[in-house]
Design a protein around this motif. Structure first.
Motif, PDB file in Angstrom:
ATOM      1  N   GLN A 530       0.827  -1.207   0.000  1.00  0.00           N
ATOM      2  CA  GLN A 530       0.000   0.000   0.000  1.00  0.00           C
ATOM      3  C   GLN A 530       0.863   1.259   0.000  1.00  0.00           C
ATOM      4  OE1 GLN A 530      -3.373   0.110   2.632  1.00  0.00           O
ATOM      5  NE2 GLN A 530      -3.549  -2.120   2.698  1.00  0.00           N
ATOM      6  N   GLN A 531       1.962   1.236   0.764  1.00  0.00           N
ATOM      7  CA  GLN A 531       2.893   2.370   0.748  1.00  0.00           C
ATOM      8  C   GLN A 531       3.451   2.590  -0.649  1.00  0.00           C
ATOM      9  OE1 GLN A 531       5.904   1.261   3.550  1.00  0.00           O
ATOM     10  NE2 GLN A 531       4.869   2.194   5.322  1.00  0.00           N
ATOM     11  N   ILE A 532       3.894   1.507  -1.276  1.00  0.00           N
ATOM     12  CA  ILE A 532       4.498   1.612  -2.605  1.00  0.00           C
ATOM     13  C   ILE A 532       3.490   2.138  -3.618  1.00  0.00           C
ATOM     14  CG2 ILE A 532       5.496   0.264  -4.500  1.00  0.00           C
ATOM     15  CD1 ILE A 532       6.729  -1.581  -2.319  1.00  0.00           C
ATOM     16  N   TYR A 533       2.234   1.644  -3.521  1.00  0.00           N
ATOM     17  CA  TYR A 533       1.215   2.082  -4.469  1.00  0.00           C
ATOM     18  C   TYR A 533       0.990   3.593  -4.384  1.00  0.00           C
ATOM     19  CZ  TYR A 533      -3.302   2.809  -6.664  1.00  0.00           C
ATOM     20  OH  TYR A 533      -4.311   3.291  -7.453  1.00  0.00           O
ATOM     21  N   LYS A 534       0.844   4.109  -3.175  1.00  0.00           N
ATOM     22  CA  LYS A 534       0.601   5.542  -3.006  1.00  0.00           C
ATOM     23  C   LYS A 534       1.788   6.366  -3.501  1.00  0.00           C
ATOM     24  CE  LYS A 534      -2.486   4.860   0.962  1.00  0.00           C
ATOM     25  NZ  LYS A 534      -2.645   4.965   2.436  1.00  0.00           N
ATOM     26  N   MET A 535       3.006   5.895  -3.225  1.00  0.00           N
ATOM     27  CA  MET A 535       4.195   6.636  -3.662  1.00  0.00           C
ATOM     28  C   MET A 535       4.374   6.553  -5.172  1.00  0.00           C
ATOM     29  SD  MET A 535       6.945   5.905  -0.631  1.00  0.00           S
ATOM     30  CE  MET A 535       6.511   6.194   1.079  1.00  0.00           C
ATOM     31  N   LEU A 536       4.052   5.410  -5.766  1.00  0.00           N
ATOM     32  CA  LEU A 536       4.120   5.294  -7.228  1.00  0.00           C
ATOM     33  C   LEU A 536       3.182   6.288  -7.899  1.00  0.00           C
ATOM     34  CD1 LEU A 536       4.279   1.424  -7.890  1.00  0.00           C
ATOM     35  CD2 LEU A 536       6.016   3.127  -8.490  1.00  0.00           C
ATOM     36  N   VAL A 546      -0.801   4.221 -12.881  1.00  0.00           N
ATOM     37  CA  VAL A 546      -0.326   2.960 -12.302  1.00  0.00           C
ATOM     38  C   VAL A 546      -1.508   2.029 -12.098  1.00  0.00           C
ATOM     39  CG1 VAL A 546      -0.474   3.903  -9.958  1.00  0.00           C
ATOM     40  CG2 VAL A 546       0.953   1.918 -10.375  1.00  0.00           C
ATOM     41  N   LYS A 547      -1.317   0.770 -12.379  1.00  0.00           N
ATOM     42  CA  LYS A 547      -2.334  -0.242 -12.096  1.00  0.00           C
ATOM     43  C   LYS A 547      -1.801  -1.183 -11.016  1.00  0.00           C
ATOM     44  CE  LYS A 547      -5.337  -0.584 -16.119  1.00  0.00           C
ATOM     45  NZ  LYS A 547      -6.566  -0.401 -15.327  1.00  0.00           N
ATOM     46  N   ALA A 548      -2.685  -1.562 -10.100  1.00  0.00           N
ATOM     47  CA  ALA A 548      -2.320  -2.485  -9.019  1.00  0.00           C
ATOM     48  C   ALA A 548      -2.972  -3.838  -9.242  1.00  0.00           C
ATOM     49  CB  ALA A 548      -2.768  -1.903  -7.673  1.00  0.00           C
ATOM     50  N   SER A 549      -2.314  -4.886  -8.802  1.00  0.00           N
ATOM     51  CA  SER A 549      -2.854  -6.258  -8.870  1.00  0.00           C
ATOM     52  C   SER A 549      -3.290  -6.612 -10.287  1.00  0.00           C
ATOM     53  CB  SER A 549      -4.033  -6.415  -7.896  1.00  0.00           C
ATOM     54  OG  SER A 549      -3.614  -6.212  -6.581  1.00  0.00           O
ATOM     55  N   VAL A 550      -2.333  -6.719 -11.162  1.00  0.00           N
ATOM     56  CA  VAL A 550      -2.601  -6.954 -12.582  1.00  0.00           C
ATOM     57  C   VAL A 550      -2.331  -8.413 -12.938  1.00  0.00           C
ATOM     58  CG1 VAL A 550      -1.898  -6.344 -14.941  1.00  0.00           C
ATOM     59  CG2 VAL A 550      -2.033  -4.571 -13.169  1.00  0.00           C
ATOM     60  N   GLU A 561       1.864  -2.148 -12.264  1.00  0.00           N
ATOM     61  CA  GLU A 561       2.300  -1.994 -13.653  1.00  0.00           C
ATOM     62  C   GLU A 561       2.184  -0.535 -14.053  1.00  0.00           C
ATOM     63  OE1 GLU A 561       0.827  -4.537 -17.212  1.00  0.00           O
ATOM     64  OE2 GLU A 561      -0.030  -2.529 -17.469  1.00  0.00           O
ATOM     65  N   CYS A 562       3.157  -0.056 -14.836  1.00  0.00           N
ATOM     66  CA  CYS A 562       3.056   1.266 -15.445  1.00  0.00           C
ATOM     67  C   CYS A 562       3.665   1.188 -16.842  1.00  0.00           C
ATOM     68  CB  CYS A 562       3.749   2.333 -14.601  1.00  0.00           C
ATOM     69  SG  CYS A 562       5.536   2.110 -14.416  1.00  0.00           S
ATOM     70  N   ILE A 578      -9.073   2.859  -9.421  1.00  0.00           N
ATOM     71  CA  ILE A 578      -8.285   1.782  -8.817  1.00  0.00           C
ATOM     72  C   ILE A 578      -8.500   1.794  -7.308  1.00  0.00           C
ATOM     73  CG2 ILE A 578      -5.941   0.955  -8.393  1.00  0.00           C
ATOM     74  CD1 ILE A 578      -5.162   2.058 -11.099  1.00  0.00           C
ATOM     75  N   THR A 579      -8.849   0.641  -6.761  1.00  0.00           N
ATOM     76  CA  THR A 579      -9.103   0.523  -5.331  1.00  0.00           C
ATOM     77  C   THR A 579      -8.071  -0.406  -4.714  1.00  0.00           C
ATOM     78  OG1 THR A 579     -11.461   0.788  -5.747  1.00  0.00           O
ATOM     79  CG2 THR A 579     -10.811  -0.069  -3.586  1.00  0.00           C
ATOM     80  N   LEU A 580      -7.489  -0.005  -3.609  1.00  0.00           N
ATOM     81  CA  LEU A 580      -6.534  -0.881  -2.937  1.00  0.00           C
ATOM     82  C   LEU A 580      -7.212  -2.183  -2.549  1.00  0.00           C
ATOM     83  CD1 LEU A 580      -4.596   1.521  -0.563  1.00  0.00           C
ATOM     84  CD2 LEU A 580      -3.892   0.653  -2.785  1.00  0.00           C
TER      85      LEU A 580
END
Length: 674
Positions: A530-536, A546-550, A561-562, A578-580
């Motif tokens: 979650q930290q990495i996602y917000k910083m990305l 950025v897409k999460a959980s692809v 992914e980016c 995108i939802t965590l």
């Protein structure tokens, strides 16, 4: 034959009085080496099988199961075999002709094969035993009540009848044959019977073995008895380390475990005589006390910590004095738990290094399995294992090849002469491919694929209609967890072959399976992700970059992914909703086609993966096999892969948000501060 005689002596005592016509078939049964041969005999002889031969067949089938590791047990497969059903029906029809001993033994053996409580055979055996109950001696009552307890029939009228018989005979019992009765009857005994049972067992406590004492302790706990006198009486008089360790363990699982000064001293006195198994058992008990004991925190925990230090000392001392690898392995093979991993693993590996010249074809698979189990990368030991295999291949049993290869696969290590080593392993198996267990072949194929080794003969043996049909029928008889594990490994092997060896033209046939599995996936992120996602999102310019959980083609799941264009500028996705923790999303045009996923000229897909401790060897930050394979596959699919190790992300150097932001910029753009 001699081995089977040793494990089923009661059968031999009964068999020696049978007529001559009974003995030859029993002899044939004892010579059988697997379930299939027993079932063949049953099919040929079902018209003439006596009740003793039926008992023998049940007995030997159970011995086969006991000799297998938990991973390879196939009780369900045996139970559902047509000839087991034939044996079951024969036993049902012969119930009234069985003598008392045979009757109860067959009931016990059918229970070991997971036969249901309401099965016709079980009901027939229990009914017949009930009819004979008054004439059963105390040993027979013990075994029969144990069988009833396994069926959870504590409060049945039948158990009440047994309790009545025991109540009448209790004062005449002069030996310990009723320990099983005590365990079985304890939960349903009334107040008077409880006190009489406890009184009798406590007067005889000095005659109990540690195993009997442990069983009785469990029954006393079931009877809501908190009396630990039985164990502490025996603890103070025992001089055998293994018995003391069992009794200490029994005390540690009771409510409010506490040892006084005398008992702690007794444990300390026996430590110099203990082997690693006993020391590990003591450590497990002490750690349980430290974890759960709050009442005596200030006073007792200090004593327990000192006891742990002494356990460490004697464990290290025993390893340092060891001069024989085979004797060491006898103590190591069952060790597990936090104490061993934290206190003794390094010294154990050092001892194995010292005794490395004793590794040979007889013990090479065992040493390999130790490295697999501990996730410890020792290149010295792995090189020695490979050397032994190259020099002594013909002496190694084919079934040992999988455990030998496994640590190389898990720990992602290629020994010197790796091609020759893996080639010889596979060549040694080639003539057995048609008879090896399908499960073993799948796990072997996957282990080799992890190492980028794809022997064509093995793959052709696995990926054909006949093999897959055989495996499907076997999967139906396995427990759900093992069945799922096999299916996952087959899918991963199928994926690896399609991506890394397209020239074999093996089709991808796991779309439906993967969709079913990933529909069950909760997809939740841990704190670091979650930290990495917000910083990305901040680094790239927003959540729509950025897409999460692809999910990728072939169903690899990646954390983030980016996409960067040819000028290294982030490209936005069509939706920023995108939802965590949402379910993985497949957004390429095709599930399995690499080509056709359009990107602007010069653009690149980037996969970012957070790697926790499970991705690395225990002792050094070396990437393990599955994570290395995933990186290869993502690169084949066209990704630039950025792996973020947990020890870097959580390091002092990245202890601030700005440091972490700079780290991500460097990984993605090749630059530091913005």
């Amino acid at each position: 034959m001699l081995r089977l005689r040793a494990v089923c002596p009661f059968s031999w005592r009964a068999f020696q009085f049978r007529s001559c016509s009974c003995k030859p078939l029993i002899t044939e049964m004892i010579k059988c080496t697997d379930e299939g041969q027993i079932f063949d005999l049953i099919q040929k002889s079902k018209a003439i099988l006596s009740e003793k031969q039926v008992e023998c067949a049940f007995n030997i089938l159970w011995q086969f199961q006991k000799q297998k590791t938990s991973f390879l047990k196939n009780v369900e497969c045996v139970r559902d075999h047509p000839q087991f059903i034939t044996l079951h029906n024969l036993a049902t029809s012969q119930t009234e002709f069985m003598n008392d001993d045979t009757l109860v033994n067959v009931l016990y053996l059918t229970q070991q094969c997971a036969t249901e409580t309401h099965d016709l055979l079980v009901e027939a055996l229990v009914t017949e035993a009930w009819r004979r109950l008054e004439r059963f001696d105390i040993n027979m009552l013990s075994k029969f009540s144990f069988c009833l307890a396994n069926q959870h029939l504590y409060f049945s009228p039948l158990m009440g009848k047994i309790a009545d018989i025991v109540h009448r005979k209790l004062e005449t019992i002069e030996d310990l044959s009723f320990v099983k009765l005590f365990v079985a009857l304890g939960p349903m005994a009334g107040p008077e019977e409880k006190e009489q049972l406890k009184s009798t067992i406590l007067l005889m406590s000095e005659e109990l073995t540690s195993q009997q004492a442990l069983a009785v302790m469990g029954a006393m706990e079931e009877m809501e008895s908190r009396n630990s006198h039985l164990n502490k009486n025996y603890l103070k008089i025992s001089v055998i380390p293994s018995e003391i360790s069992i009794l200490v363990y029994a005390l540690s699982i009771l409510p409010s475990p506490y040892l006084d000064e005398v008992e702690v001293s007794r444990i300390e006195a026996v430590l110099p005589q203990c082997d690693l198994t006993d020391l590990n058992s003591f450590a497990t008990s002490v750690l349980r006390w430290i974890h759960y004991d709050r009442t005596y925190l200030d006073n007792t925990t200090g004593k327990q910590l000192k006891l742990l230090q002494k356990l460490d000392h004697y464990g290290l001392q025993r390893l340092q004095k060891c001069t024989n690898l085979n004797l060491l392995w006898e103590e190591l093979k069952s060790l597990k738990g936090d104490w061993f991993a934290e206190s003794l693993l390094e010294e154990t590996v050092a001892t194995l290094h010292r005794l490395m010249d004793e590794i040979n074809y007889k013990n090479v698979a065992e040493i390999a399995s130790f490295l697999s189990r501990t996730n410890y990368l020792s290149t010295l030991l792995l090189d020695r294992i490979a050397s032994v295999v190259l020099q002594q291949t013909e002496k190694i049993h084919p079934f040992a090849i999988l455990p030998i290869i496994l640590p190389f696969s898990i720990l992602n290590y290629d020994p010197p002469q790796s091609d020759e080593f893996f080639g010889i392993c596979v060549q040694h198996l080639n003539s057995y491919l048609s008879v090896l267990d399908p499960l073993m072949l799948v796990f072997l194929g996957f282990s080799l694929a992890t190492l980028e080794y794809f022997p064509e003969d093995l793959l052709q043996a696995i990926f054909n209609i006949k093999f897959l049909a055989k495996m499907d029928s076997q999967l139906e008889l396995l427990c759900s967890s093992l069945s799922m594990r096999v299916q996952l490994r087959l899918m991963e092997l199928n994926r690896a072959v399609c991506l890394e060896c397209p020239e074999y033209q093996i089709p991808w046939f796991h779309d439906r399976f993967c969709q079913q599995q990933y529909n069950k996936d909760t997809g939740s992120m841990n704190g670091a992700q979650q930290q990495i996602y917000k910083m990305l999102a901040e680094v790239l310019g927003g959540t729509n970059y950025v897409k999460a959980s692809v999910l990728t083609p072939y169903y690899h799941k990646i954390d983030f992914e980016c996409i960067l264009d040819k000028r290294k500028k982030p490209l936005p996705y069509g939706s920023n909703s995108i939802t965590l923790g949402k379910l993985p999303e497949m957004h390429w045009e095709s599930n399995t086609q690499i080509t056709g996923s359009t990107l602007p000229p010069g653009a690149e897909r980037i996969a970012l993966e957070f790697l926790d401790s499970r991705a690395f060897c225990r002792n050094i930050p070396h990437l393990k096999g599955k994570s290395a394979m995933k990186k290869r596959h993502l690169e084949i699919l066209g990704y630039r892969v950025i792996q973020i190790p947990h020890f870097e992300w959580n390091s002092m150097a990245l202890s601030t948000k700005e440091a972490r932001m700079d780290y991500l910029r460097e990984c993605i753009f090749g630059e530091g501060k913005s």
